[in-house]
Design a protein around this motif. Structure first.
Motif, PDB file in Angstrom:
ATOM      1  N   VAL A  67      -3.342  -4.530   5.245  1.00  0.00           N
ATOM      2  CA  VAL A  67      -4.213  -5.107   4.223  1.00  0.00           C
ATOM      3  C   VAL A  67      -5.670  -5.132   4.697  1.00  0.00           C
ATOM      4  CG1 VAL A  67      -4.799  -7.261   3.034  1.00  0.00           C
ATOM      5  CG2 VAL A  67      -2.438  -6.433   3.043  1.00  0.00           C
ATOM      6  N   ASP A  68      -5.879  -5.449   5.977  1.00  0.00           N
ATOM      7  CA  ASP A  68      -7.242  -5.462   6.514  1.00  0.00           C
ATOM      8  C   ASP A  68      -7.904  -4.100   6.362  1.00  0.00           C
ATOM      9  OD1 ASP A  68      -7.032  -8.098   7.232  1.00  0.00           O
ATOM     10  OD2 ASP A  68      -6.661  -7.710   9.368  1.00  0.00           O
ATOM     11  N   ARG A  69      -7.125  -3.045   6.512  1.00  0.00           N
ATOM     12  CA  ARG A  69      -7.703  -1.698   6.476  1.00  0.00           C
ATOM     13  C   ARG A  69      -7.733  -1.082   5.078  1.00  0.00           C
ATOM     14  NH1 ARG A  69      -5.914   3.435  10.317  1.00  0.00           N
ATOM     15  NH2 ARG A  69      -7.155   5.018   9.235  1.00  0.00           N
ATOM     16  N   PHE A  70      -6.670  -1.322   4.291  1.00  0.00           N
ATOM     17  CA  PHE A  70      -6.549  -0.611   3.018  1.00  0.00           C
ATOM     18  C   PHE A  70      -6.578  -1.528   1.797  1.00  0.00           C
ATOM     19  CE2 PHE A  70      -4.358   2.022   6.192  1.00  0.00           C
ATOM     20  CZ  PHE A  70      -5.015   3.234   6.021  1.00  0.00           C
ATOM     21  N   GLY A  71      -6.497  -2.829   2.003  1.00  0.00           N
ATOM     22  CA  GLY A  71      -6.438  -3.747   0.874  1.00  0.00           C
ATOM     23  C   GLY A  71      -7.725  -4.516   0.672  1.00  0.00           C
ATOM     24  N   THR A  72      -7.604  -5.612  -0.050  1.00  0.00           N
ATOM     25  CA  THR A  72      -8.772  -6.453  -0.354  1.00  0.00           C
ATOM     26  C   THR A  72      -8.455  -7.918  -0.046  1.00  0.00           C
ATOM     27  OG1 THR A  72      -8.052  -6.580  -2.676  1.00  0.00           O
ATOM     28  CG2 THR A  72      -9.704  -4.896  -2.106  1.00  0.00           C
ATOM     29  N   GLY A  73      -7.727  -8.126   1.069  1.00  0.00           N
ATOM     30  CA  GLY A  73      -7.461  -9.489   1.501  1.00  0.00           C
ATOM     31  C   GLY A  73      -6.224 -10.123   0.924  1.00  0.00           C
ATOM     32  N   GLU A  74      -5.310  -9.314   0.375  1.00  0.00           N
ATOM     33  CA  GLU A  74      -4.096  -9.865  -0.223  1.00  0.00           C
ATOM     34  C   GLU A  74      -3.222 -10.582   0.799  1.00  0.00           C
ATOM     35  OE1 GLU A  74      -5.230  -6.158  -2.564  1.00  0.00           O
ATOM     36  OE2 GLU A  74      -5.059  -6.722  -0.444  1.00  0.00           O
ATOM     37  N   GLY A  75      -2.563 -11.633   0.374  1.00  0.00           N
ATOM     38  CA  GLY A  75      -1.484 -12.248   1.127  1.00  0.00           C
ATOM     39  C   GLY A  75      -0.165 -11.809   0.531  1.00  0.00           C
ATOM     40  N   GLY A  76       0.899 -12.515   0.889  1.00  0.00           N
ATOM     41  CA  GLY A  76       2.177 -12.160   0.302  1.00  0.00           C
ATOM     42  C   GLY A  76       3.353 -12.470   1.199  1.00  0.00           C
ATOM     43  N   HIS A  77       4.436 -11.729   0.998  1.00  0.00           N
ATOM     44  CA  HIS A  77       5.683 -12.006   1.703  1.00  0.00           C
ATOM     45  C   HIS A  77       6.343 -10.688   2.092  1.00  0.00           C
ATOM     46  CE1 HIS A  77       9.155 -14.433   2.847  1.00  0.00           C
ATOM     47  NE2 HIS A  77       9.936 -13.555   2.238  1.00  0.00           N
ATOM     48  N   VAL A  78       6.951 -10.650   3.279  1.00  0.00           N
ATOM     49  CA  VAL A  78       7.691  -9.474   3.745  1.00  0.00           C
ATOM     50  C   VAL A  78       9.076  -9.919   4.187  1.00  0.00           C
ATOM     51  CG1 VAL A  78       6.582  -9.689   6.027  1.00  0.00           C
ATOM     52  CG2 VAL A  78       7.777  -7.589   5.428  1.00  0.00           C
ATOM     53  N   ARG A  79      10.068  -9.123   3.812  1.00  0.00           N
ATOM     54  CA  ARG A  79      11.450  -9.385   4.220  1.00  0.00           C
ATOM     55  C   ARG A  79      12.026  -8.114   4.809  1.00  0.00           C
ATOM     56  NH1 ARG A  79      16.446 -12.182   2.583  1.00  0.00           N
ATOM     57  NH2 ARG A  79      18.180 -10.680   2.667  1.00  0.00           N
ATOM     58  N   THR A  80      12.688  -8.230   5.946  1.00  0.00           N
ATOM     59  CA  THR A  80      13.358  -7.075   6.538  1.00  0.00           C
ATOM     60  C   THR A  80      14.861  -7.311   6.589  1.00  0.00           C
ATOM     61  OG1 THR A  80      13.037  -7.924   8.797  1.00  0.00           O
ATOM     62  CG2 THR A  80      11.380  -6.389   7.935  1.00  0.00           C
TER      63      THR A  80
END
Length: 291
Positions: A67-80
């Motif tokens: 997100v730091d490189r390609f986004g605009t500061g989005e947050g969110g959730h990740v599940r593996t």
């Protein structure tokens, strides 16, 4: 803004702890990541299926770096969700990082491919995960060898001191037999000084790998690092007559043998008498992918 991706685990050809150079090959055990980005969220949270108390710093950091490189500061959730056992030497962290990086890129609509015209190459996407692993403290070397094999598939030889891909090749065997004992070993806890003492053998194994003699490279590596890290060499000795190569995988405790399926069945009969789990899997020519 949702994305999903999967990445395979890997087995060791050469452990990079001794010299900074390593080699690994992809195996058909996968980790899947699902990323949900929210422009209004101010943080990234993580979840590991089946491990409610699992350490989610790595996958969260992967999302943050993308997100730091390609986004605009989005947050969110990740599940593996993973078939790769943790702390077993089968590159579970690299698989999780690669799957998470690609899933985050997918959620942002960023193309990642081996094509140099893609928004980001898969090799560079792999480096994002390696840097996140260093940030999270789950690796000593950065594990670019393990991560590149998982991301690109086949077998890779790397210089982990500068995250350089030295060589990539198609799989050198069709199947791998994996024996995983009940105990676990975390890469970040490995005795680096003990590994550095077997640097001459690691250099020999790396030279063999760069010459395409991956099976012998594995065996040299396995005997040296088993001794350095205090693991028994008996499983490797049992396998040698019936496989193309056998090694302690990563910093253990798993041992991996490669070869033809029929030959590995003879090894399996011996390893099945040991405590733990024995699995026969295919090697992988393809690496991580968006779903």
């Amino acid at each position: 803004m949702d994305g999903r991706a999967a990445a395979p685990g890997a087995g060791t050809v050469v452990n990079a702890l001794a010299t900074g150079r390593g080699a690994a090959f992809a195996v058909d055990l996968e980790t899947t990541a699902t990323v949900m980005l929210d422009p209004d969220a101010d943080e990234v949270t993580g979840e590991i299926a089946g491990a409610p108390d699992g350490d989610t710093r790595l996958i969260e950091r992967c999302v943050e770096r993308v997100v730091d490189r390609f986004g605009t500061g989005e947050g969110g959730h990740v599940r593996t969700d993973s078939e790769v056992p943790t702390a077993a030497g089968l590159k579970s962290s690299s698989a999780a990082a690669n799957a998470t990086v690609l899933a985050t890129l997918s959620a942002l609509g960023v193309e990642a491919a081996n094509d140099p015209d893609a928004d980001v190459t898969k090799t560079e996407a792999c480096r994002v995960g390696v840097r996140a692993a260093r940030d999270a403290g789950v690796t000593v070397t950065g594990a670019f060898d393990d991560a590149s094999a998982s991301m690109l598939g086949g077998v890779t030889v790397t210089d982990n001191t500068n995250d350089e891909l030295l060589h990539r090749d198609d799989p050198f065997a069709t199947h791998a037999l994996v024996w995983t004992p009940p105990e676990r070993a975390y890469s970040a806890d490995a005795d680096v000084s003990a590994c550095e003492r077997v640097a001459p053998m690691a250099t020999l194994a790396t030279d063999l790998a760069l010459d395409g003699d991956y099976g012998r490279a594995m065996t040299v590596n396995g005997l040296a690092f088993s001794a350095a890290l205090g693991f028994p060499t008996d499983p490797a000795v049992e396998a040698m007559a019936d496989c193309d190569g056998v090694s302690l995988s990563g910093t253990g405790p798993s041992v991996v043998a490669v070869g033809d399926r029929a030959d590995l069945k003879a090894v399996r009969r011996l390893w099945d008498d040991r405590d733990g789990e024995t699995r026969l899997v295919e090697t992988r020519e393809t690496g991580a992918r968006m779903l």
